[in-house]
Design an enzyme around this catalytic site. Structure first.
Site, short mmCIF file in Angstrom:
data_model
loop_
_atom_site.label_atom_id
_atom_site.label_comp_id
_atom_site.label_asym_id
_atom_site.label_seq_id
_atom_site.Cartn_x
_atom_site.Cartn_y
_atom_site.Cartn_z
N ASP A 145 -33.68 33.06 -44.89
CA ASP A 145 -34.39 31.92 -45.45
C ASP A 145 -35.80 32.33 -45.44
O ASP A 145 -36.68 31.53 -45.89
CB ASP A 145 -33.95 30.75 -44.75
N TYR A 197 -36.94 23.09 -32.87
CA TYR A 197 -38.10 23.92 -32.54
C TYR A 197 -39.11 22.96 -31.79
O TYR A 197 -39.55 21.89 -32.51
CB TYR A 197 -38.65 24.95 -33.31
N LYS A 254 -29.75 25.88 -32.88
CA LYS A 254 -30.67 27.00 -32.75
C LYS A 254 -31.95 26.60 -32.31
O LYS A 254 -32.52 25.93 -32.79
CB LYS A 254 -30.86 27.64 -34.27
#
Length: 272
Positions: free
Chosen positions: A18, A138, A169
């Site tokens: 991406d 994140y 993730k």
């Protein structure tokens, strides 16, 4: 979910592609199909692309590889690169034949609240359609002091789980043996993101992450920028699905420091 682990062992090797939205072209247009075929041939469990790129894939490309459609973006040209916005939905991904969708959230950013709302909305649609959801969560933004703090990462993976993600993730803890603490507090599988862009050994990184109990790896740039992406994927697939990896859940993860972890922690000590 079975499509996201081709070996059937609930471990995952995903290759995000991406980056062309956030940073610019990955490969020239004429090499795109060759890259994807190399990743599939190497043994990737899935690739992650945006909806327009998914439409351009040759029909036979993903016979043995899952398709994950990424729904959120920002660009390097933005006034706030950490402000992710939704540009797609679950229904679009279904029409494209996706096996899962992914959404990016930056905890600690100025727009964290909207990104969390977007994740919750996508999770609701995923539940309605039976679509697996990968949350890319994140620690990024002005409120983050240490993005590799195990306690902070444990918080992040629980945000993903509590809002409805099936996998998360995220960044790894440093030193890397402390990633076992994050895994021990996560109710869903963790995909270790990336790998340091410092030239250190990617296989050692993957081995250490799996030894810490991660459920898999999600590595993009250090695979697709390699002269031989199929070879890199093949080696990482052995790490994830072969003898190199340990358990993917907290009940079987080690709380001790393995040789792989010690070696990797020495390599990346001090990396921000």
């Amino acid at each position: 979910m079975r499509r996201l682990s081709l070996a059937g062992d609930d471990r995952h090797l995903l290759v995000p592609l991406d980056h062309s939205v956030s940073d610019g072209p990955i490969v020239p247009p004429g090499q795109w199909d060759d890259l994807v075929r190399a990743l599939v041939a190497g043994g990737a469990d899935g690739i992650i692309v945006h909806k327009g790129r998914a439409r351009a894939l040759a029909p036979d490309t993903l016979k043995s590889c899952a398709l994950v459609v990424h729904l959120s973006v920002s660009t390097a040209c933005s006034a706030d690169v950490n402000a992710k916005v939704l540009v797609g939905d679950v229904e679009e991904a279904l029409r494209l034949g996706a096996d899962a969708v992914s959404v990016h959230v930056n905890i600690g950013s100025d727009t964290e609240g909207q990104q969390l709302a977007d994740l919750g909305a996508v999770a609701r649609s995923c539940d309605a359609w039976g679509m697996p959801l990968i949350a890319m969560v994140y620690p990024r933004g002005p409120r983050i002091e240490d993005p590799h703090d195990p306690a902070l990462l444990a918080h992040l993976v629980n945000v993903a789980a509590d809002l409805g993600a099936d996998m998360v993730k995220t960044s790894v803890a440093l030193p890397l043996e402390r990633m076992a603490e994050v895994v021990a507090h996560s109710p869903i599988p963790i995909l270790a993101a990336g790998g340091p862009p410092d030239g250190s050994d990617l296989i050692e990184y993957g081995t250490a992450a799996m030894s810490a109990g991660c459920g898999g790896l999600a590595i993009g740039r250090r695979i697709f920028s390699d002269p031989s992406p199929a070879s890199v994927v093949s080696r990482l697939s052995e790490v994830v699905h072969g003898k190199s990896g340990n358990s993917t859940n907290s009940s079987n993860s080690s709380n001790g420091m393995t040789d792989d972890m010690a070696q990797y922690s020495t390599i990346v000590a001090g990396i921000a």
